[in-house]
Design a protein around this motif. Structure first.
Motif, PDB file in Angstrom:
ATOM      1  N   ASP A 246     -57.154  39.076  67.497  1.00 15.10           N
ATOM      2  CA  ASP A 246     -58.152  38.714  66.633  1.00 15.10           C
ATOM      3  C   ASP A 246     -57.366  38.121  65.345  1.00 15.10           C
ATOM      4  N   ARG A 247     -56.199  38.573  65.226  1.00 13.51           N
ATOM      5  CA  ARG A 247     -55.448  37.965  63.999  1.00 13.51           C
ATOM      6  C   ARG A 247     -54.082  38.232  64.038  1.00 13.51           C
TER       7      ARG A 247
ATOM      8  N   ILE B 160     -54.420  42.977  66.872  1.00 14.95           N
ATOM      9  CA  ILE B 160     -53.537  42.213  65.975  1.00 14.95           C
ATOM     10  C   ILE B 160     -52.145  42.057  66.518  1.00 14.95           C
TER      11      ILE B 160
ATOM     12  N   GLU C  67     -53.736  33.694  68.335  1.00 15.21           N
ATOM     13  CA  GLU C  67     -54.880  33.992  67.617  1.00 15.21           C
ATOM     14  C   GLU C  67     -55.621  32.707  67.593  1.00 15.21           C
TER      15      GLU C  67
END
Length: 318
Positions: free
Chosen positions: A237-238, A134, A231
């Motif tokens: 992933d995010r 993240i 992203e």
């Protein structure tokens, strides 16, 4: 032994035993008051340049320090998940050793990496083994590749009237010699090292990101992207906040929403205590004098190289 002395000895032993029992009861009550140990999320913070040694008056991410942190987590069965906070421009080849340590930790614990400001080159490499990555939306992520800078002082030395003679055992022994001009052979040797290093880096990306990466051709250009763009490309992933990364770690480890977050820190040395834990800013990422030629996993390039204003620098990128 006289009867009186024997009775005194017995009473003394009995008194010590009574004190021990009383202390044990107090300890049990105290633990009961605090509650039994609870599973928690361990917070590991890796910030700064990656190198093999920390400078005397600065900070760095070193394999030795990371291994100490990893062992602390491995030895505690209550550390069920890890949030790895990364803020690093990368650094030397030591990044591959740190990567292996994080990979080992990820095989035993749920690890969520959070890129807070900078996760470039080696800084991104060390985050790869995490279950999920993240990034803050404004973080700078990527630079999947390697770079080498060859510095030559020949022109400057000629102006100063200084002549340097090198005696060597083989024609490649002084590749990157800063006291002569850069030869085509120098470039071929260094380019080969850079290509092999970049290829290994890209293999690690394929191993951990797989088909999450939208365009490997774009990634191989070694570009740097904001968290939002990273992203879209699949590098992370995010995007989100540290709080969201902690929440995700709890979810992946099947921990309750109120599972505590505990910062894990290495033991401070006497020097750390005397210097007050001096840390080196990430924006000046080289903790030592750079070599005349060195393959690096770093972005941006060390400021110290720019200080060699009289030198001729030839950059070999992946």
């Amino acid at each position: 032994m006289a009867p009186v002395s024997r009775r005194v000895l017995i009473l003394a032993v009995a008194g010590v035993l009574a004190l021990l029992v009383f202390a044990a009861v107090l300890a049990y009550a105290f633990v009961g008051f605090l509650g039994a140990p609870r599973p928690y999320v361990a917070l590991l913070e890796l910030s700064g340049v990656i190198d093999y040694e920390r400078p005397l008056l600065g900070g760095a991410i070193t394999p030795r320090d990371v291994e100490e942190l990893v062992r602390i987590v491995e030895r505690d069965p209550w550390a069920r998940a890890v949030v790895l906070v990364v803020n690093s421009p990368g650094g030397t080849m030591a990044a591959f050793e740190v990567y292996e340590l994080i990979k080992r930790l990820s095989s035993e614990r749920v690890v969520v990496a959070y890129i807070t400001g900078l996760g470039a080159s080696g800084g991104y490499l060390i985050a790869l083994p995490a279950r999920e990555i993240i990034a803050h939306p404004t973080a700078l992520v990527g630079s999947v590749g390697a770079v080498a800078v060859i510095t030559s002082y020949k022109g400057l030395l000629e102006k100063l009237g200084v002549n340097v003679t090198t005696v060597k055992s083989g024609d490649l022994k002084d590749v990157g010699n800063p006291y002569r001009e850069v030869r085509d052979e120098d470039l071929r040797v260094v380019e080969a090292i850079v290509r092999d290093t970049a290829r290994l880096f890209l293999e690690k990306v394929r191993e951990h990101r797989g088909d999450k990466i939208r365009d490997y051709t774009e990634i191989a250009r070694a570009g740097v992207y904001t968290g939002l763009e990273a992203e879209k490309l699949g590098l992370v992933d995010r995007t989100g906040t540290l709080e969201e990364a902690v929440k995700r770690a709890r979810e992946l480890a099947n921990l309750p929403p109120d599972a505590p977050l505990v910062r894990v820190e290495r033991k401070a040395s006497i020097l750390d205590i005397l210097l007050g834990g001096v840390q080196q800013p990430v924006i000046t990422p080289t903790p030592r004098k750079p070599l005349s030629v060195e393959v690096l996993l770093i972005w941006p390039l060390p400021l110290e190289l720019a200080e060699n204003t009289a030198a001729t620098m030839i950059t070999v990128n992946s």
